[in-house]
Write a protein that holds these residues in place. Structure first.
Motif, PDB file in Angstrom:
ATOM      1  N   ASP A   1       9.832   2.479  -9.896  1.00 12.02           N
ATOM      2  CA  ASP A   1      10.672   1.828  -8.884  1.00 12.02           C
ATOM      3  C   ASP A   1       9.995   1.782  -7.522  1.00 12.02           C
ATOM      4  OD1 ASP A   1      10.735   4.524  -8.648  1.00 12.02           O
ATOM      5  OD2 ASP A   1      12.910   4.687  -8.314  1.00 12.02           O
ATOM      6  N   TYR A   2       8.940   2.619  -7.359  1.00 12.58           N
ATOM      7  CA  TYR A   2       8.198   2.554  -6.105  1.00 12.58           C
ATOM      8  C   TYR A   2       7.333   1.305  -6.002  1.00 12.58           C
ATOM      9  CZ  TYR A   2       9.432   7.224  -4.426  1.00 12.58           C
ATOM     10  OH  TYR A   2      10.119   8.309  -3.943  1.00 12.58           O
ATOM     11  N   LEU A   3       7.113   0.651  -7.134  1.00  8.04           N
ATOM     12  CA  LEU A   3       6.218  -0.513  -7.165  1.00  8.04           C
ATOM     13  C   LEU A   3       6.911  -1.831  -6.783  1.00  8.04           C
ATOM     14  CD1 LEU A   3       4.189   0.262 -10.404  1.00  8.04           C
ATOM     15  CD2 LEU A   3       3.520   0.641  -8.028  1.00  8.04           C
ATOM     16  N   ALA A   4       8.193  -1.811  -6.426  1.00  5.18           N
ATOM     17  CA  ALA A   4       8.904  -3.060  -6.083  1.00  5.18           C
ATOM     18  C   ALA A   4       8.247  -3.785  -4.911  1.00  5.18           C
ATOM     19  CB  ALA A   4      10.372  -2.755  -5.795  1.00  5.18           C
ATOM     20  N   PRO A   5       7.875  -3.118  -3.818  1.00  4.90           N
ATOM     21  CA  PRO A   5       7.202  -3.836  -2.725  1.00  4.90           C
ATOM     22  C   PRO A   5       5.875  -4.442  -3.152  1.00  4.90           C
ATOM     23  CG  PRO A   5       8.089  -1.772  -1.912  1.00  4.90           C
ATOM     24  CD  PRO A   5       8.229  -1.722  -3.411  1.00  4.90           C
ATOM     25  N   LEU A   6       5.163  -3.778  -4.078  1.00  5.82           N
ATOM     26  CA  LEU A   6       3.908  -4.328  -4.569  1.00  5.82           C
ATOM     27  C   LEU A   6       4.141  -5.616  -5.354  1.00  5.82           C
ATOM     28  CD1 LEU A   6       0.857  -4.123  -4.981  1.00  5.82           C
ATOM     29  CD2 LEU A   6       1.306  -2.632  -6.964  1.00  5.82           C
ATOM     30  N   LYS A   7       5.156  -5.579  -6.194  1.00  7.11           N
ATOM     31  CA  LYS A   7       5.490  -6.801  -6.948  1.00  7.11           C
ATOM     32  C   LYS A   7       5.958  -7.923  -6.005  1.00  7.11           C
ATOM     33  CE  LYS A   7       6.745  -4.214 -11.104  1.00  7.11           C
ATOM     34  NZ  LYS A   7       7.828  -3.868 -12.054  1.00  7.11           N
ATOM     35  N   LEU A   8       6.696  -7.551  -4.942  1.00 11.69           N
ATOM     36  CA  LEU A   8       7.116  -8.565  -3.961  1.00 11.69           C
ATOM     37  C   LEU A   8       5.901  -9.173  -3.283  1.00 11.69           C
ATOM     38  CD1 LEU A   8       9.408  -9.985  -2.411  1.00 11.69           C
ATOM     39  CD2 LEU A   8       9.364  -8.064  -0.791  1.00 11.69           C
TER      40      LEU A   8
ATOM     41  N   GLU B   1       0.827  -1.203   0.000  1.00 13.63           N
ATOM     42  CA  GLU B   1       0.000   0.000   0.000  1.00 13.63           C
ATOM     43  C   GLU B   1       0.869   1.264   0.000  1.00 13.63           C
ATOM     44  OE1 GLU B   1      -4.046   1.502   2.255  1.00 13.63           O
ATOM     45  OE2 GLU B   1      -2.535   0.396   3.413  1.00 13.63           O
ATOM     46  N   THR B   2       1.943   1.224   0.787  1.00 11.43           N
ATOM     47  CA  THR B   2       2.849   2.360   0.817  1.00 11.43           C
ATOM     48  C   THR B   2       3.509   2.563  -0.544  1.00 11.43           C
ATOM     49  OG1 THR B   2       3.292   1.938   3.155  1.00 11.43           O
ATOM     50  CG2 THR B   2       4.856   3.340   1.968  1.00 11.43           C
TER      51      THR B   2
END
Length: 479
Positions: free
Chosen positions: A82-89, A69-70
């Motif tokens: 590059d902000y979407l890396a946690p979403l992909k994880l 979400e962050t």
């Protein structure tokens, strides 16, 4: 003493077996308690590890959604991928975490809560993915409408509440498992300590009984040693008595032979001599008057001569006068010569004149006499060798006599009862301080070897020895 110790030793052996059995049971009990404690602790730790894993999966679920979400908020504000890396994880790890949680709480009271949390997590992840997709498509009103609604917050709150409940539950269960491990270890510790103390007590009892057993064995050994010493002393005493008795019997036997020889010489010799003199006078008186009577008297005189010769041989066998008058060497020469004439065997003599006393001379003479008799009866020999000499060793000088034949021989160990001749001679030689050996083997002949301590030659006797009547002066020899 020995009869009193035997039951005690038997009881000690039984107690030792009982102590060994108890020690075995104690060892088995210690291992059983240790194994039970180990497996109990292992089961509790395994369960605790599973609960830690479930707790970590729940916390990881919440963490993945929060970070996703962050990441979405950062992407929406900046438009940078590059902000979407946690979403992909979260897209990659969230299915596996949900699968583990379902497996952990399957068939339990928490199964429905986990299913609800998984559904909410999937919906929240789908919402995040949808907002990003709408942002990429340029549908600003659509993604902003979704962002401004409370649907995403409600889903996230539901997941957080479910994870919090599961976390509290697992913490309680983990504390219980930890208590179970502690109890298992405590029980194992108490059991091991108790059984160790019991084993030490049993060991102390065993050592005490073992020491008592060793003390009894020492006492038993001492009693056996005393009994053995007593029996050895008794054997020595009895042997000395038997040796003295055998020597006494030999002395009595020789004295009886000498007495009988004197009686035969004095009484029977006088009677035979007187009878021969009377026959000689009668022959002179009736020689011309009655030829038949003279012939009968001549025959009677010959019978009297044979009787005198027989009496002389009997006296010589009972008490050889040549042994006392001439010594051992001439006596042995005469004995062997008569034996050779009587048996037809070839005798070889190797006799060395040595100093002997009366007892030694008589013992050696009797030994040769007995040995030659055995050769004639049993050996089936052709030659006999008699040797008398001296020998020296570290223990002193010895007088040595050997009688060897080339006969069939025998096994000395297989000689049965009833053969007392050489056995009596052995005791006779040993009573004089000597030794007697009988060496033989089947087909190798026989050797009789006697050794006597060498002694100085005794003084000659004052009284003349008994002599057998031989040629008598007067009419008896002239007849």
């Amino acid at each position: 003493m020995l009869h009193r110790l035997d039951p005690w030793l038997a009881g000690a052996r039984r107690h030792r077996g009982l102590a060994l059995g108890l020690a075995t049971l104690a060892a088995v009990a210690v291992m059983g308690v240790s194994e039970a404690a180990f497996w109990g602790a292992d089961a509790a730790l395994t369960q605790s590890q599973a609960r830690h894993q479930a707790r970590n999966d729940g916390l990881r679920l919440r963490e993945l959604l929060t970070e996703a979400e962050t990441a979405q908020r950062g992407f929406l504000l900046t438009g940078r991928d590059d902000y979407l890396a946690p979403l992909k994880l979260a897209e990659r790890e969230l299915p596996a975490a949900l699968t583990r949680l379902r497996g952990q709480y399957a068939s339990s009271e928490w199964e429905a809560l986990v299913a609800e949390a998984a559904q909410r997590a999937n919906e929240k992840l789908s919402e995040l993915q949808l907002v990003v997709q709408l942002y990429r498509e340029g549908s600003t009103d659509a993604w902003q409408g979704l962002m401004q609604s409370d649907i995403g917050r409600e889903k996230m709150q539901a997941v957080s509440d479910a994870v919090e409940q599961l976390n509290r539950h697992e913490l309680v269960q983990i504390a219980r498992e930890r208590d179970a491990v502690f109890r298992s270890l405590t029980y194992g510790r108490i059991g091991v300590h108790g059984l160790t103390l019991l084993s030490l007590f049993g060991l102390a009892v065993f050592l005490r009984r073992n020491e008592a057993l060793h003390a009894a064995r020492r006492e038993y050994a001492q009693a056996l040693a005393r009994e053995r010493d007593r029996l050895d002393g008794e054997v020595v005493h009895r042997t000395a008595e038997l040796t003295e008795l055998a020597q006494h019997l030999q002395t009595v036997r020789e004295d009886e032979r000498a007495h009988l020889a004197r009686e035969l010489h004095d009484e029977l010799g006088a009677l035979l001599t007187a009878a021969k003199l009377d026959v000689a006078r009668i022959r002179r008186m009736t020689r011309t008057a009655a030829p038949e009577i003279d012939e009968r008297l001549r025959h009677m005189s010959e019978l009297l001569d044979q009787g005198i010769a027989l009496k002389r041989r009997i006296i010589e066998d009972l008490r050889p006068s040549v042994l006392s008058n001439l010594g051992l060497i001439p006596a042995l020469e005469i004995l062997t010569q008569e034996f050779a004439q009587r048996s037809g065997l070839q005798l070889n003599l190797e006799l060395v004149n040595t100093a002997t006393d009366d007892a030694d001379r008589l013992a050696l003479y009797r030994l040769v006499q007995e040995a030659l008799t055995n050769v004639l009866r049993h050996a089936q020999a052709r030659q006999v060798r008699v040797a008398l000499g001296e020998a020296n060793d570290e223990s002193g000088g010895w007088l040595q006599l050997s009688i060897r034949d080339d006969g069939q021989g025998f096994n000395p160990e297989a000689v049965g009862a009833g053969h007392h001749g050489l056995l009596g001679m052995r005791y006779r030689i040993e009573s004089l301080g000597g030794t007697l050996q009988l060496l033989s083997a089947p087909g190798r002949g026989t050797l009789v070897l006697a050794r006597l301590p060498r002694r100085p030659e005794p003084e000659p006797p004052d009284e003349p020895a008994v002599t057998a009547p031989g040629d008598l002066p007067g009419p008896a020899t002239a007849a």
